[in-house]
Design an enzyme around this catalytic site. Structure first.
Site, PDB file in Angstrom:
ATOM      1  N   LYS A  92       0.812  -1.222   0.000  1.00 24.90           N
ATOM      2  CA  LYS A  92       0.000   0.000   0.000  1.00 24.90           C
ATOM      3  C   LYS A  92       0.846   1.272   0.000  1.00 24.90           C
ATOM      4  O   LYS A  92       0.460   2.290  -0.572  1.00 24.90           O
ATOM      5  CB  LYS A  92      -0.931   0.004   1.217  1.00 24.90           C
ATOM      6  CG  LYS A  92      -2.033  -1.051   1.171  1.00 24.90           C
ATOM      7  CD  LYS A  92      -3.090  -0.688   0.151  1.00 24.90           C
ATOM      8  CE  LYS A  92      -4.273  -1.642   0.185  1.00 24.90           C
ATOM      9  NZ  LYS A  92      -5.174  -1.438  -0.960  1.00 24.90           N
ATOM     10  N   GLU A 114      -9.597   6.369   3.009  1.00 21.44           N
ATOM     11  CA  GLU A 114     -10.489   5.350   3.550  1.00 21.44           C
ATOM     12  C   GLU A 114      -9.632   4.125   3.826  1.00 21.44           C
ATOM     13  O   GLU A 114      -8.582   3.950   3.217  1.00 21.44           O
ATOM     14  CB  GLU A 114     -11.578   4.999   2.528  1.00 21.44           C
ATOM     15  CG  GLU A 114     -11.170   3.965   1.456  1.00 21.44           C
ATOM     16  CD  GLU A 114     -10.093   4.442   0.502  1.00 21.44           C
ATOM     17  OE1 GLU A 114      -9.890   5.673   0.404  1.00 21.44           O
ATOM     18  OE2 GLU A 114      -9.419   3.603  -0.136  1.00 21.44           O
ATOM     19  N   SER A 382       1.672  -9.673  -0.970  1.00 23.93           N
ATOM     20  CA  SER A 382       1.398  -8.234  -0.889  1.00 23.93           C
ATOM     21  C   SER A 382       1.579  -7.643   0.499  1.00 23.93           C
ATOM     22  O   SER A 382       1.775  -6.445   0.635  1.00 23.93           O
ATOM     23  CB  SER A 382      -0.016  -7.954  -1.391  1.00 23.93           C
ATOM     24  OG  SER A 382      -0.944  -8.738  -0.667  1.00 23.93           O
TER      25      SER A 382
END
Lengths: 400, 265
Positions: A92, A114, A382
């Site tokens: 991220k 968010e 990830s």
């Protein structure tokens, strides 16, 4: 050869994507589109981005040959792209740095985000602290309860976390609320969207910032194995880690791209978060047209996954397009299969994967077993699973 | 002449402004909606704006979100809303009804199918919040083929080119959102609204309604001084929220009457 060149100037991936927002947001999106066009190829901007990816995130993330996992499964060799080793523990942060640097250049002192599992919120709070930006994170009240450690992390980093009590109190509602904040505070606020969804230019911009994963992987695979993998496998909620690793491979022949959705309790039960695998109809949500889990009235329905990061009723519009043109394949694995893969990776490789990433690992294990030892799979790992230990413990009936 | 045109023409000849109350279909219960529509018309409403419940009302503030959630408890969908309009039309052939909602319920029903059924039910205009003109040309044509007015929002951030692009596709009236933000926001700046409405008049002959931020008699009157129509939503919903089944119709009628009086004063 016709190279892949999507989206079009209005953000369309075939019939998907686009800009489906109220008039009040149009100008802000236009401003963002113009600024991103200005900087996306700007050498100074890209150098600043690359510097932070190297010195703040720790890139390039390594590729790791999961030898004991490969032996246990028997079949194709499994390689892992180690996004779990990034600062903040997931892919991220690649995107939040890109967008925060853009916010700085646009003179916006306040960023909002968010978050579902909290990883994107933590990554946003992290870069906001580093750049001295005010940070507000919207999080569904349900998720605030499920992900208490990440809520505390965000607060430690100086962010304000606002629990969202409307709707299903999860990621999609947090996104609605962040949009409402943005439309109200447009002049001083940059909205950092965490996945390859939302109105144009977000799906393209987030993909571009995440594409560093696939760009590195192509080079590293060549170096390590002298070839490219037979398949690249990544989990798909909104789909940012998958788009990041897929995109540089779209024009590479012979590399299958496989997105793994969350089948939850099983596609047939309806309790899942797999719109592509379940052949959900297309519709409009959160500013773009894509495949959506919905009822016969067009109401978005509640999704289920053991992994909060995959618990989303839609999917990035570029995935919808890659499905239609058959360049990528989409499959789903259940909560149970993902949990089993989680434990297997912990014990065979000494890596605790995020529950999201465990979905990709689970499918890689299934697929590898049907392939030969001279074949190669690349899995995008990830994120790391430290954030999930409470969930895993409670599933096993253990209180930490 | 359409019902919307006829309404504005009649008001103009009387030197009056339109009052357009908004309620969410199915709030607080589907059985009240048609009665509420009639009560508002009898108390001075000129056009009814009927909200179509959607699970993810991104452009709405907390008040209308709650109305939506109350309606969704009863699973009120677009087909049910059309049934309500059909029932309303049985005893009111003149008052225009405008549907306000989001794109996904329309797409789930199919754009052409929706346009046909909306026309048959007696709908006059359709405002689809998340369909900006760039993304809905086909839909606009489908609406026009069924004599339905495509109604669009204009915002304080819409520049001259943007207004031009929007009014070219719009019919019925245009809806100027008087504030940045979501429905039910505070702090209406009347001078600013007046200047913007004046500028829009230079670009279109369509009547201009103003909404988002109209919350009492004073703001309604102030808006009526500068616009052709006053749209009032969150304040209506609050009245519904604070009423019981017994006094619901009376309270909403009373509020509508007081707004009518303020606008006409």
């Amino acid at each position: 050869m016709q190279l892949y060149d999507m989206p079009d100037a209005q953000g369309h991936f075939g019939p998907y994507g686009g800009i489906f927002v109220a008039e009040t947001l149009i100008e802000a999106l236009e401003e963002l589109r113009v600024m991103y066009e200005r900087y996306r190829h700007d050498p100074e901007f890209l150098a600043e981005f690359a510097y932070d990816l190297k010195h703040f995130v720790g890139r390039p993330s390594p590729i790791y040959y999961a030898e004991r996992l490969t032996q246990k499964v028997g079949g194709a060799k499994i390689y892992l792209k180690r996004e779990d080793l990034n600062h903040t523990g997931a892919h991220k942060v690649n995107n939040t740095i890109g967008q925060a640097l853009l916010a700085k250049r646009m003179g916006k002192p306040r960023v909002i985000a968010e978050t579902g599992a909290g990883q994107h919120g933590v990554a946003t709070a992290t870069i906001a602290a580093r750049l001295g930006l005010e940070c507000v994170v919207y999080m569904g009240a349900e998720d605030v309860k499920r992900q208490a450690p990440n809520v505390f992390r965000m607060k430690l980093l100086g962010a304000t976390v606002i629990p969202v009590e409307s709707g299903s109190k999860t990621l999609k509602d947090a996104l609605n609320e962040a949009m409402r904040d943005w439309v109200t505070n447009i002049s001083n606020t940059f909205y950092i969207i965490g996945t390859v969804a939302g109105p144009h230019p977000y799906p393209m911009m987030v993909r571009d910032f995440q594409a560093v994963i696939g760009i590195e992987a192509k080079e590293q695979m060549q170096e390590m194995t002298g070839r490219q993998p037979d398949a690249v496998i990544a989990c798909v909620g909104g789909g940012s880690n998958a788009m990041g690793i897929f995109h540089p491979y779209i024009d590479v022949d012979g590399v299958r791209l496989i997105g793994v959705e969350a089948a939850g309790h099983g596609i047939e039960t309806g309790r899942h978060a797999a719109p592509l695998t379940a052949n959900s109809p297309a519709g409009v949500l959160h500013g773009n047209r894509t495949y959506l889990m919905q009822d016969e009235n067009g109401q978005i329905i509640e999704t289920h996954s053991v992994s909060a990061g995959l618990d989303y009723p839609g999917v990035g519009p570029e995935h919808a397009w890659l499905k239609d043109i058959k360049r990528a394949e989409y499959v789903a694995v259940t909560d149970d299969e993902a949990m089993e893969a989680f434990h297997t990776l912990c014990r065979t490789e000494g890596i605790i994967p995020a529950l999201e990433s465990s979905h990709a690992v689970a499918y890689a294990m299934k697929l590898a077993a049907t392939m030969s030892p001279d074949q190669v799979l690349l899995v995008n790992l990830s994120g790391r699973g430290d954030k999930d230990i409470n969930t895993v413990a409670s599933l096993a009936g253990i209180t930490l | 002449m359409s019902r919307i045109q006829a309404t504005f023409a009649a008001l103009k000849s009387q030197g009056k402004k339109a009052l357009i109350p908004y309620i969410t279909a199915g709030d607080p219960h589907p059985k009240h909606t048609v009665a509420l529509m009639h009560a508002m018309v009898q108390s001075g409403a000129n056009i009814i704006e009927l909200g179509v419940p959607f699970s993810d009302p991104m452009a709405d503030g907390p008040v209308i979100q709650r109305a939506t959630e109350r309606a969704l408890v009863h699973k009120v969908g677009l087909r049910d809303v059309l049934d309500m309009v059909r029932e309303f039309r049985r005893t009111d052939a003149n008052t225009p009804v405008v549907l306000m909602g989001y794109a996904n319920p329309v797409e789930a029903m199919g754009q052409a199918n929706f346009a046909r059924q909306a026309h048959e039910a007696g709908v006059d205009g359709v405002l689809t919040v998340d369909y900006p003109p760039e993304e809905c040309q086909e839909f606009v044509e489908l609406l026009q083929a069924e004599q339905l007015a495509p109604i669009f929002l204009l915002s304080p951030t819409s520049d001259k080119n943007r207004v031009e692009k929007i009014v070219r596709q719009a019919a019925g009236f245009v809806y100027y959102v008087s504030l940045k933000g979501v429905t039910g926001s505070q702090n209406l700046d009347i001078a600013e609204v007046g200047a913007k409405v004046q500028a829009i008049r230079g670009q279109t002959d369509l009547p201009i309604g103003v909404g988002f931020g109209v919350r009492d008699a004073a703001t309604a009157k102030a808006v009526a001084n500068v616009a052709d129509a006053v749209v009032i939503g969150s304040r209506m919903i609050q009245e519904i929220e604070h009423s019981s089944a017994d006094n619901l119709l009376d309270n909403v009628a009373q509020l509508t009457t007081s707004l009518r009086a303020a606008i006409d004063a």
